[in-house]
Design an enzyme around this catalytic site. Sequence first.
Site, PDB file in Angstrom:
ATOM      1  N   ARG A  91       1.532   1.753  -3.663  1.00  0.00           N
ATOM      2  CA  ARG A  91       0.321   2.212  -4.352  1.00  0.00           C
ATOM      3  C   ARG A  91       0.018   3.667  -3.997  1.00  0.00           C
ATOM      4  O   ARG A  91      -0.395   4.455  -4.838  1.00  0.00           O
ATOM      5  CB  ARG A  91      -0.874   1.331  -3.975  1.00  0.00           C
TER       6      ARG A  91
ATOM      7  N   GLN B 230     -15.387   2.664  -7.062  1.00  0.00           N
ATOM      8  CA  GLN B 230     -14.724   1.483  -6.502  1.00  0.00           C
ATOM      9  C   GLN B 230     -13.239   1.748  -6.303  1.00  0.00           C
ATOM     10  O   GLN B 230     -12.542   0.915  -5.725  1.00  0.00           O
ATOM     11  CB  GLN B 230     -14.908   0.297  -7.452  1.00  0.00           C
TER      12      GLN B 230
ATOM     13  N   TYR C 182       0.809  -1.215   0.000  1.00  0.00           N
ATOM     14  CA  TYR C 182       0.000   0.000   0.000  1.00  0.00           C
ATOM     15  C   TYR C 182       0.844   1.266   0.000  1.00  0.00           C
ATOM     16  O   TYR C 182       0.422   2.287  -0.550  1.00  0.00           O
ATOM     17  CB  TYR C 182      -0.998  -0.027   1.156  1.00  0.00           C
TER      18      TYR C 182
ATOM     19  N   HIS D 290     -14.680   1.317  -1.516  1.00  0.00           N
ATOM     20  CA  HIS D 290     -13.641   0.409  -1.033  1.00  0.00           C
ATOM     21  C   HIS D 290     -12.558   1.102  -0.218  1.00  0.00           C
ATOM     22  O   HIS D 290     -11.475   0.549  -0.040  1.00  0.00           O
ATOM     23  CB  HIS D 290     -13.019  -0.341  -2.226  1.00  0.00           C
TER      24      HIS D 290
END
Length: 230
Positions: free
Chosen positions: A56, A86, A53, A104
Site C-alpha cells: 500500500r 479518513q 502495508y 486513521h
Amino acid sequence: MQKIVVLTGAGISAESGLKTFRDSGGLWEGHDVTQVATPEAWARDRTLVLEFYNQRRKQALEVKPNPGHLALAELESKFEVSIVTQNIDALHEKAGSSKVLHLHGEISKVRSTEDPNLVYELDGWELKEGDKCDKGSQLRPHIVWFGEAVPMMEPAIQEVMSADIFIVAGTSLVVYPAASLIDFVRSEAPKFIVDPKIPEVTVGNNFYLYEEPASTGLPKIKDQLIQEYL
C-alpha cells in the site's frame, strides 16, 4: 476569513488510483480485512501485515492528487481550510493543503510497538521485520487498525465544531466514529456533500448535494463558495 472544514474518505483517493477495501469487497489479494488490518492480525502473522502495508505504501508513493484534492488546496487562498481525512495517504499534502488531520494514521509513518509516542517518517516504502524503534521494539505501521481507539477523534470534533462551512467528499458516512463528525457541525453552517451515492443522513436544511465523484464535484463547490462568500 471564514473557516471551511472538509471530511474526506476513500472515494477521493480511489479516484487517484488507490485501491480500497470497499472497492474490493473487503478483500486484499484474497485476504479479509481482519487478516491484515487488526491488532489480532499483527499478533498472528506479522509478516503478512508488513507486506500488506508495504504494498500500500509503495502504491501511495506512485499516485498523484486529482482535481478534487487540488480544488481543496486552492480554497486556502480565499478561506481558512482544515481537512479531516479518513485516508492514510498524503495526497492532500501533495496537492498543497497545509492543514490536514489524519484520523486513521499515515501510511508514510511508522511507530514503536512499545511506545506509541515514538513515531518516525519511513524512508522509502518498505518496513521490515527487525526494524526497531529507539527503545528496541519492532516498528509497526502508524495506522489505526480496526478495533483500535481513534486518538485524533477529539481534535477532529473540535475542528468540525468551529466550521463556518462543512464539506464531505468521497465518504459514505457509514464508518464510525468518523461518520459521527457531521453531527457536530453547527446547524446553521452550510453542508456540501459530494459523492456518487449521497449518504442517507443528508437531510434537513443547509445541505447542498453533488451526486458525482469528488474529482468533479469539489471544483464546482470551490467555484460556488468563491462566488457566494467572497
